[in-house]
Design a protein around this motif. Structure first.
Motif, PDB file in Angstrom:
ATOM      1  N   LYS A 680     -25.291  50.273  11.782  1.00  0.00           N
ATOM      2  CA  LYS A 680     -24.999  50.603  10.388  1.00  0.00           C
ATOM      3  C   LYS A 680     -23.522  50.939  10.185  1.00  0.00           C
ATOM      4  N   LEU A 681     -22.701  50.572  11.127  1.00  0.00           N
ATOM      5  CA  LEU A 681     -21.295  50.952  11.087  1.00  0.00           C
ATOM      6  C   LEU A 681     -20.634  50.537   9.770  1.00  0.00           C
ATOM      7  N   GLY A 682     -21.002  49.350   9.281  1.00  0.00           N
ATOM      8  CA  GLY A 682     -20.421  48.849   8.028  1.00  0.00           C
ATOM      9  C   GLY A 682     -20.592  49.831   6.887  1.00  0.00           C
ATOM     10  N   GLU A 683     -21.826  50.280   6.678  1.00  0.00           N
ATOM     11  CA  GLU A 683     -22.096  51.239   5.606  1.00  0.00           C
ATOM     12  C   GLU A 683     -21.320  52.529   5.824  1.00  0.00           C
ATOM     13  N   VAL A 684     -21.328  52.957   7.066  1.00  0.00           N
ATOM     14  CA  VAL A 684     -20.640  54.200   7.393  1.00  0.00           C
ATOM     15  C   VAL A 684     -19.156  54.087   7.050  1.00  0.00           C
ATOM     16  N   LEU A 685     -18.592  52.911   7.359  1.00  0.00           N
ATOM     17  CA  LEU A 685     -17.169  52.720   7.082  1.00  0.00           C
ATOM     18  C   LEU A 685     -16.861  52.785   5.590  1.00  0.00           C
ATOM     19  N   SER A 686     -17.710  52.168   4.776  1.00  0.00           N
ATOM     20  CA  SER A 686     -17.373  52.199   3.349  1.00  0.00           C
ATOM     21  C   SER A 686     -17.508  53.621   2.808  1.00  0.00           C
ATOM     22  N   PHE A 687     -18.446  54.369   3.367  1.00  0.00           N
ATOM     23  CA  PHE A 687     -18.557  55.771   2.971  1.00  0.00           C
ATOM     24  C   PHE A 687     -17.285  56.545   3.355  1.00  0.00           C
ATOM     25  N   LEU A 688     -16.865  56.286   4.571  1.00  0.00           N
ATOM     26  CA  LEU A 688     -15.680  56.971   5.074  1.00  0.00           C
ATOM     27  C   LEU A 688     -14.463  56.656   4.201  1.00  0.00           C
ATOM     28  N   ARG A 689     -14.300  55.379   3.841  1.00  0.00           N
ATOM     29  CA  ARG A 689     -13.166  54.992   3.002  1.00  0.00           C
ATOM     30  C   ARG A 689     -13.223  55.687   1.654  1.00  0.00           C
ATOM     31  N   ALA A 690     -14.427  55.807   1.114  1.00  0.00           N
ATOM     32  CA  ALA A 690     -14.560  56.473  -0.184  1.00  0.00           C
ATOM     33  C   ALA A 690     -14.069  57.914  -0.094  1.00  0.00           C
ATOM     34  N   GLN A 691     -14.397  58.581   0.997  1.00  0.00           N
ATOM     35  CA  GLN A 691     -13.937  59.959   1.186  1.00  0.00           C
ATOM     36  C   GLN A 691     -12.420  60.025   1.302  1.00  0.00           C
ATOM     37  N   LEU A 692     -11.872  59.082   2.050  1.00  0.00           N
ATOM     38  CA  LEU A 692     -10.421  59.079   2.237  1.00  0.00           C
ATOM     39  C   LEU A 692      -9.726  58.809   0.901  1.00  0.00           C
ATOM     40  N   GLU A 693     -10.306  57.895   0.108  1.00  0.00           N
ATOM     41  CA  GLU A 693      -9.729  57.610  -1.203  1.00  0.00           C
ATOM     42  C   GLU A 693      -9.770  58.844  -2.095  1.00  0.00           C
ATOM     43  N   ALA A 694     -10.770  59.668  -1.917  1.00  0.00           N
ATOM     44  CA  ALA A 694     -10.863  60.896  -2.707  1.00  0.00           C
ATOM     45  C   ALA A 694      -9.907  61.978  -2.198  1.00  0.00           C
ATOM     46  N   GLY A 695      -9.087  61.610  -1.199  1.00  0.00           N
ATOM     47  CA  GLY A 695      -8.069  62.562  -0.758  1.00  0.00           C
ATOM     48  C   GLY A 695      -8.471  63.401   0.444  1.00  0.00           C
ATOM     49  N   ARG A 696      -9.645  63.183   1.003  1.00  0.00           N
ATOM     50  CA  ARG A 696     -10.077  63.965   2.148  1.00  0.00           C
ATOM     51  C   ARG A 696      -9.543  63.345   3.450  1.00  0.00           C
ATOM     52  N   GLN A 697      -9.751  64.074   4.536  1.00  0.00           N
ATOM     53  CA  GLN A 697      -9.335  63.578   5.852  1.00  0.00           C
ATOM     54  C   GLN A 697     -10.544  63.505   6.786  1.00  0.00           C
ATOM     55  N   ALA A 698     -10.368  62.800   7.898  1.00  0.00           N
ATOM     56  CA  ALA A 698     -11.522  62.604   8.775  1.00  0.00           C
ATOM     57  C   ALA A 698     -11.140  62.663  10.248  1.00  0.00           C
ATOM     58  N   TYR A 699     -12.119  63.050  11.057  1.00  0.00           N
ATOM     59  CA  TYR A 699     -11.981  62.950  12.512  1.00  0.00           C
ATOM     60  C   TYR A 699     -12.908  61.846  12.997  1.00  0.00           C
ATOM     61  N   VAL A 700     -12.425  61.046  13.925  1.00  0.00           N
ATOM     62  CA  VAL A 700     -13.315  60.117  14.609  1.00  0.00           C
ATOM     63  C   VAL A 700     -13.292  60.496  16.080  1.00  0.00           C
ATOM     64  N   ILE A 701     -14.449  60.800  16.605  1.00  0.00           N
ATOM     65  CA  ILE A 701     -14.522  61.270  17.989  1.00  0.00           C
ATOM     66  C   ILE A 701     -15.221  60.220  18.842  1.00  0.00           C
ATOM     67  N   TYR A 702     -14.639  59.904  19.960  1.00  0.00           N
ATOM     68  CA  TYR A 702     -15.357  59.023  20.867  1.00  0.00           C
ATOM     69  C   TYR A 702     -15.382  59.674  22.240  1.00  0.00           C
ATOM     70  N   PRO A 703     -16.431  59.426  22.987  1.00  0.00           N
ATOM     71  CA  PRO A 703     -16.525  60.094  24.289  1.00  0.00           C
ATOM     72  C   PRO A 703     -15.591  59.430  25.290  1.00  0.00           C
ATOM     73  N   LEU A 704     -15.231  60.154  26.283  1.00  0.00           N
ATOM     74  CA  LEU A 704     -14.424  59.584  27.352  1.00  0.00           C
ATOM     75  C   LEU A 704     -15.239  58.544  28.080  1.00  0.00           C
ATOM     76  N   ILE A 705     -14.701  57.366  28.208  1.00  0.00           N
ATOM     77  CA  ILE A 705     -15.439  56.321  28.894  1.00  0.00           C
ATOM     78  C   ILE A 705     -15.383  56.583  30.394  1.00  0.00           C
ATOM     79  N   ASP A 706     -14.248  56.969  30.837  1.00  0.00           N
ATOM     80  CA  ASP A 706     -14.068  57.142  32.266  1.00  0.00           C
ATOM     81  C   ASP A 706     -13.133  58.324  32.496  1.00  0.00           C
ATOM     82  N   GLU A 707     -13.322  58.968  33.601  1.00  0.00           N
ATOM     83  CA  GLU A 707     -12.508  60.140  33.867  1.00  0.00           C
ATOM     84  C   GLU A 707     -11.109  59.766  34.349  1.00  0.00           C
ATOM     85  N   SER A 708     -10.983  58.561  34.866  1.00  0.00           N
ATOM     86  CA  SER A 708      -9.711  58.250  35.507  1.00  0.00           C
ATOM     87  C   SER A 708      -8.626  58.031  34.462  1.00  0.00           C
TER      88      SER A 708
END
Ligand code: ADP
Ligand code: MG
Length: 910
Positions: A680-708
């Motif tokens: 559902k990433l597509g829907e999530v993205l358009s939601f996120l853009r709407a928030q950014l357009e309204a002047g808000r900010q966002a964090y995107v967190i991704y897990p560490l793939i590898d420790e090295s």
């Protein structure tokens, strides 16, 4: 028979069994009797074989009618045993037990054997199977009554000692144990019954009821012992000399007036609790628990203002550089207008809002007038004192005795640990004085910021020392990499050996390969090792009682701190304080903010009155001890946003007083949490853009793939590119652990100012970061994070009036993940989440009891037995309240419980 008897002395336990038991840490009768069963099987009667699956494991009995070994996928093997019910009738179905790749099982089971199996029946095709059941082969010998027709104990798995054998040994031992040594170490009012029969019942219960009360007896005594230890620490802390560190409150009032918001009722309540503590001459030791965003920083500032108003310095210690920087920025904003002098001390940046130097470097101190001067003479002067045994002896302490014989200590590297190390010379060769000096100097000067040495003593044929590895990498990604003990000792040995050989023109090994080391588990333990080392030459007779010995060293020799000088002129303590606070008023910083650099730099505070430790769970007991081990003791406030279940607080933080902020500031927008499939990433993205357009900010967190390191940088870079494309034209920035600090800081700053809209990050932002305009938190691969961690992350949003959104993306549809993530959809309450987390993960080491320096539990369960813990705690506390030194005749015996585990190494070498 005494329960302290060695099993080896009994002469009827075969030697290989003894060895196997020893591997489990079982060497004495008591060890064995307290090796408690992990579960029980009711072997009076077995149920019929099941026809359906079951999620509950069941215990069945039957005869093996067929065995078969099958191969699949080349080298993999499945061993199958088909069981027939004992009194089979026409309707009975056979049961298939299967083991994958466990070739030893096939050697143990043959057609005709009778088996007891335990496991979860599953339907596989048309057959009912149990995969990898626990099993026991029934042998029809005269011991059958031990293993059958009763509630049978099943012990923790032990390689080399099977259930039957262990059961037989315990069964045979029980009647031989005399009554006397099995005293219940707890007040009679707390625990009913006697230990002797409780031990009997826990191994061979007569009924489920008697098992229950036996278990309660043993759990209560275990908990009581733990709580006595906690109570003694608490009392010890309170017995330390402290001072009042509380000003009139005018400065605090000014601060509160200047805030753009009203304090919540909970904040007010907590501040007054702290104020009361500060006002007392007793040292404060308080834990402040409050969910993320509950406003702990304001409370910390309030406490520090009270302290500095009274003329003292306050320190605020944060676990990461980003947090320390943020605290510094926030404090400047609030406190500069009030004229408070602040200073930031981290490994990467040292800055003051006041122009003058803050820290007296300890080295300069040491060279200053009136102090011990050069290192050589310091050593001599210490030795001149001869370290009188009276000062260092442990005679005041109860001597552990049989109850605390050596337990196995975990032997692995732990960060933040202090190690006690002993190295012997090859073939016990005697080091000449000159060689001893070489070793002494090597230990002393070799470290170059790789470790900290607390104490050492170079004996003729061995060396003892206490050291703590330092962080190798001071970057503050929340992860600190330490020098490994092995690495350090290896270099020390080879360096000193080389030097010795060079001087003598010889070659060959100087040191024994073997070394003894273990980490120090508690403050008490540390003291003991410390004194042991400093006394060693005199206690072992290498030096005569009043004779000097040159190769003993402790930090104090070199860095006499203000506490020792104060101790010297006890009469004028007051004047000393007065001048110091006068000094503070003129130039020194009043509040010092820092990371663990505060611990590792050799800094000394001129007049430390209050230490606030943020996000306490990231620091260990030893770290706390370092900042606070001064005389008179400063007040200590530790803060944590990791709520832990209330029942755990009384154990893990049992020696602290606890304040809780149980109310959120009112202006908070709601946080909506939603779990979404990765598709559902597509829907999530358009939601996120709407928030950014309204002047808000966002964090995107991704897990560490590898420790090295390399992979991390690469993963971060690709991740970042992806997101930048997705979110054009909004400005995205990247933050991860491998970005050097000088770049991190401006990145954070731009985000805080709204110059960038999205922060793509690993969990560097996990704790404490505060940007109220950020309203969206998007977590990729959310299943990889723990509940507590996700809750922390979520605390980054919902910090102002805007409605906020936490979106947890995952492609993992498993039950486990869904249950976990849906908890976050349901609640925002940190305590509820902590409880749920505990349920999911089951018992076990939730917080690392090792960190708290408490002994591991053998039978009690912190969760299941919470009410017993409460009773044990109440009993221990009331004893200590009435009799803090355990002087009353009826309490004296409890002193034995306070002796912490003794290292076998230290008592045996030299
Ligand atoms: P935490 O407890 O997670 O450390 P902080 O101390 O960082 O939380 O506070 C979070 C935010 O809430 C900060 O921006 C702070 O200024 C604000 N805040 C603190 N107390 C109040 C209050 N009583 N009313 C409104 N906002 C507050
Ligand atoms: Mg905080």
């Amino acid at each position: 028979m005494e329960i302290s008897r060695e099993l080896a002395e009994l002469e009827w336990i075969p030697r290989p069994r003894l060895t196997a038991l020893r591997r489990l840490g079982i060497t004495t009768v008591e060890d064995l009797l307290t090796h408690f069963p992990r579960r029980y099987e009711d072997r009076h009667e077995f149920p019929e074989f099941p026809r359906e699956e079951s999620d509950v494991p069941i215990c069945l009995c039957g005869e093996v009618v067929k065995t078969q070994l099958r191969r699949f996928g080349g080298w993999k093997k499945i061993f199958e045993a088909t069981l027939q019910e004992t009194n089979a009738n026409a309707l009975s179905q056979p049961l298939v037990c299967r083991w994958f790749n466990l070739h030893y099982v096939q050697k143990m089971i043959a057609t005709g054997h009778k088996l007891v199996v335990f496991g979860k029946p599953r339907l596989r095709g048309k057959r009912i199977c149990i995969d990898h059941p626990e099993f026991e082969v029934i042998e029809n010998d005269d011991e059958i009554s031990i293993h059958f027709r009763r509630i049978t104990p099943i012990y923790p798995a032990t390689e080399g000692v099977n259930q039957r054998l262990l059961r037989s040994i315990v069964y045979r031992l029980l009647p031989q144990v005399s009554e006397a040594p099995l005293e219940t170490m707890a007040p009679a009012a707390l625990i009913k019954g006697d230990r002797r029969s409780a031990i009997q019942e826990i191994h061979f219960p007569n009924s489920w009821e008697s098992l229950k009360s036996a278990r309660e007896h043993l759990v209560l005594s275990e908990f009581f012992a733990l709580q006595i230890l906690i109570a003694s620490r608490r009392t010890e802390w309170r017995a330390r000399g402290g001072e009042a560190h509380c000003g009139s409150g005018k400065l605090l009032e000014e601060f509160v007036q200047s805030l753009p918001f009203q304090l919540t009722g909970a904040q007010r309540k907590v501040i007054s609790e702290i104020r009361r503590d500060l006002y007392r001459a007793k040292p404060m030791n308080r834990l402040l628990q409050g969910d993320v965003g509950s406003g702990k920083t304001v409370v910390a500032i309030s406490a520090m203002l009270l302290a500095i108003e009274a003329g003292f310095q306050a320190a605020l210690m944060a676990p990461t550089q980003i947090l320390a920087e943020q605290h510094y920025a926030v404090l400047r904003q609030f406190l500069e207008p009030l004229g408070v002098r602040l200073s930031l001390r981290t490994a990467a940046r040292q800055e003051d809002n006041a122009p003058l130097p803050l820290f007296d470097r300890a080295k300069e101190n040491a060279a200053g007038p009136g102090s011990a001067g050069c290192q050589g003479s310091a050593r001599v002067s210490r030795v001149g004192e001869g370290v009188p045994p009276s000062r260092t002896s442990l005679e005041g302490r109860p001597s552990g005795g049989a109850r605390y014989h050596c337990r196995r200590l975990p032997h692995f590297e732990k960060p933040w640990a202090i190690y006690a190390v002993t190295i012997g010379t090859k073939a016990r060769r005697c080091l000449s004085p000159q060689e001893r000096t070489i070793v002494f100097d090597a230990l002393r000067y070799f470290h170059n910021k790789r470790y900290e040495l607390f104490a050492m003593c170079v004996m003729p044929d061995h060396v003892h020392f206490l050291l703590q590895p330092w962080p190798k990498d001071n970057d503050d990604a929340g992860k600190v990499i330490f020098w490994s003990l092995n690495e350090l000792i290896h270099s020390l040995k080879s360096f000193s050996a080389h030097e010795i050989n060079k001087k003598q023109g010889k070659s060959g090994a100087v040191w024994e390969k073997e070394q003894f080391d273990r980490y120090v588990r508690s403050d008490h333990d540390l003291h003991e090792k410390f004194h042991y080392i400093l006394r060693n030459p005199w206690d072992s007779g290498v030096a005569g009682q009043n004779e000097p010995y040159l190769w003993v060293w402790t930090q104090e020799d070199e860095y006499p701190n203000e506490s020792s000088s104060r101790r010297d002129d006890a009469t004028s303590t007051r004047d000393a304080c007065a001048t110091q606070s006068g000094h503070a008023q003129s130039d020194a910083p009043q509040i010092i903010i820092g990371t663990h650099a505060l611990l590792y730099e050799k800094i000394s505070f001129s007049n430390l009155g209050l230490v606030v430790i943020d996000e306490q769970h990231k620091f260990g007991v030893a770290q706390r001890a370092r900042l606070t081990a001064r005389e008179p003791a400063p007040d200590v406030l530790v803060m944590t946003a990791t709520p832990i279940p209330r029942t755990l607080t009384m154990t893990v933080y049992g020696d602290l007083d606890v304040s809780v902020i149980d109310e959120m500031p009112r202006n908070r927008g709601k946080i909506v949490t939603a779990v979404r499939d990765e598709t559902k990433l597509g829907e999530v993205l358009s939601f996120l853009r709407a928030q950014l357009e309204a002047g808000r900010q966002a964090y995107v967190i991704y897990p560490l793939i590898d420790e090295s390191e390399k992979l991390e940088v690469k993963a971060a870079a690709t991740e970042f590119e992806k997101w930048r494309d997705r979110l054009r034209p909004f400005r995205c920035e990247l933050l991860h652990g491998r970005i050097p600090m000088p770049e991190k800081q401006p990145t954070m700053e731009r985000f805080r100012r709204g110059q960038s809209q999205v922060l793509i990050s690993t969990t560097v932002i996990e704790v404490g970061v505060d940007v109220p305009n950020a309203t969206v938190l998007l977590v990729e691969n959310a299943e990889r994070f723990g509940l507590a961690q996700l809750h922390q992350l979520r605390g980054r949003i919902g910090r102002a009036e805007h409605r906020s959104y936490c979106i947890l993306l995952t492609s993992d549809r498993s039950n486990e993940t869904m249950t976990k993530l849906s908890i976050l959809e349901k609640t925002n309450n940190g305590f509820e989440i902590a409880e749920a987390d505990w349920d999911l993960r089951g018992p076990g080491d939730l917080l690392g009891t090792a960190q708290s320096g408490l002994p591991a539990l053998k039978i009690g369960d912190l969760k299941k037995d919470a009410s017993l813990m409460r009773r044990a705690r109440a009993a221990a506390m009331s004893i200590y309240d009435k009799d803090p030194r355990l002087d009353l005749p009826e309490n004296q015996r409890f002193r034995q419980l306070i002796v912490e585990e003794q290292g076998r190494i230290f008592s045996n070498v030299s």
